[in-house]
Design an enzyme around this catalytic site. Sequence first.
Site, PDB file in Angstrom:
ATOM      1  N   ASP A 134     106.031  68.203  48.879  1.00 10.20           N
ATOM      2  CA  ASP A 134     106.084  69.594  49.319  1.00 10.20           C
ATOM      3  C   ASP A 134     105.029  70.446  48.613  1.00 10.20           C
ATOM      4  OD1 ASP A 134     107.668  71.682  50.814  1.00 10.20           O
ATOM      5  OD2 ASP A 134     107.741  72.516  48.790  1.00 10.20           O
ATOM      6  N   GLU A 190     103.420  50.177  42.403  1.00 12.79           N
ATOM      7  CA  GLU A 190     104.247  49.145  41.753  1.00 12.79           C
ATOM      8  C   GLU A 190     105.301  48.608  42.725  1.00 12.79           C
ATOM      9  OE1 GLU A 190     106.041  50.797  38.250  1.00 12.79           O
ATOM     10  OE2 GLU A 190     104.104  51.551  37.533  1.00 12.79           O
TER      11      GLU A 190
END
Length: 505
Positions: A191, A225
């Site tokens: 956002d 990851e």
Amino acid sequence: MSETWWRGAAIYQVYLRSFADGNGDGVGDLAGLRARLPYLSALGVNAIWLNPWYPSPLADGGYDVADYRDIDPVFGTLAEAEEFIAEAHGLNIRIIIDVVPNHSSTASAWFQEALRDPSVRDRFWFRDEPGEWQSIFGGPAWTQVPDGQWYLHLFDPGQPDLNWTNPEVHREFHDVLRFWYDRGVDGIRIDSAALLAKPDGLTGSYEDLDEVHDVYRSWRRITDEYDGRVLVGEVWLPDQERLARYLRSDELHTVFNFPFLACPWEPAGLRQVIEQTLATHAPLGAPPTWVLSNHDVARVVTRYGRADTSWDHADRRDGAPSDLELGYRRARAAALLAMALPGGVYIYQGEELGLPEVDDIPDELRQDPMWRRSNHTVKGRDGCRVPLPWSGDEPPFGFGTATPWLPQPDAWNKLTVEAQTADLGSMLNLYRDGLRIRAERLGDGTLTWLDLGPDVLAFTRESGLTCVVNLGADPVPLPAHGTVLLASGALDGDRLPSDTAAWLA
Ligand code: GLC
């Protein structure tokens, strides 16, 4: 599941409060959404982006987050959220959630602590004197606390800005990302992504400072990851070169294409935005996105029926007269354009139903802080957030059993999912057909333009599908083709009428 599913995905934006109410309190929730997952699966979307679902006092529709690691009780529980993610995955639908890093909530533990103890105010921007900035929602961007200090809030006073020069803020959000990735979330919509870094002295422009890119480099390392996760930036920048900086290979995977949304329904302007978008994305290897609407802007049917069809936050044109029949026709053509372009496409709930903006919400029911903060001069965003009509002849149109939190127009009886499912020519069936064909022949890739004159946008995709959109006043001949796969309106023999799009093979 493919690691790069997001490159060509059709992503459906769920504004949870207004999607479907499962527990009969007039507010949409996870139970309602879970019950309607088969609808989204049949529609043919690849992913859902949910607006904030966290505990929130609702100063700004949930964009004031009190706890980034929990679900607001009005929506359900964390356990339900995890079940929902698993169910969606079972239907091959990915989940993108909203993370709000620019500001939190005055109800957050951090802000409450800061109020009690001035020695822990450095997670926010507290000062002895207010600065000059105005809030994006209107009024000053500084509010005083009881002991006399002032804190910064670029949005509502309920949304104190976080201090991104404080390493603790960085660590907190790293942990929030892992929290949700560990629960199976496939992506993060960031956002107000360009606003995090503030200039020294808290004066001048705060938009798009270089330091924000360090934040996203570290977020990308965490995201990488995990398998197949995506970072999507909400970056409102008209300059495509600035926008592209967020897409460098060690930053975000995609950004919302707001220049496309803001562009008027006009052939030269659209062609330019599309070409610029492709030109800035291609060297970065990032897929563009195509966005026609969201929970912050007037519904596309209404926008495209106005005399001025462009979008501008600074002049929302709330209540401007709109020829809804014309807007509807154009919105159908625009849907085929957006779905045919290379990259990902976003569909804001209700767009597939052709819902118009609701302009006549009674003032006393308005919730958007824009309405309050502008001293009731800007109506704000409630008109695009009205609960969806699912079935039946009268409100609440199957949204739930109680009166919805915002009133639905009676005329929506013709726009329910039920009514549109039965009507082969409906907007809903256009989206269903479009998304089905898109899954087979469109999405990620490139395009080749065809020249059919200045009023026409026409291009061919790698699969051989040609998309032709006539934005002129007169019908134009279709190029040579075998079959018409889909059209947004009736054809005139072998000619494509005004404000109509066709997919040819
Ligand atoms: C984003 C959201 C909007 C919200 C604002 C502040 O622009 O899309 O709804 O009001 O950020 O969080």
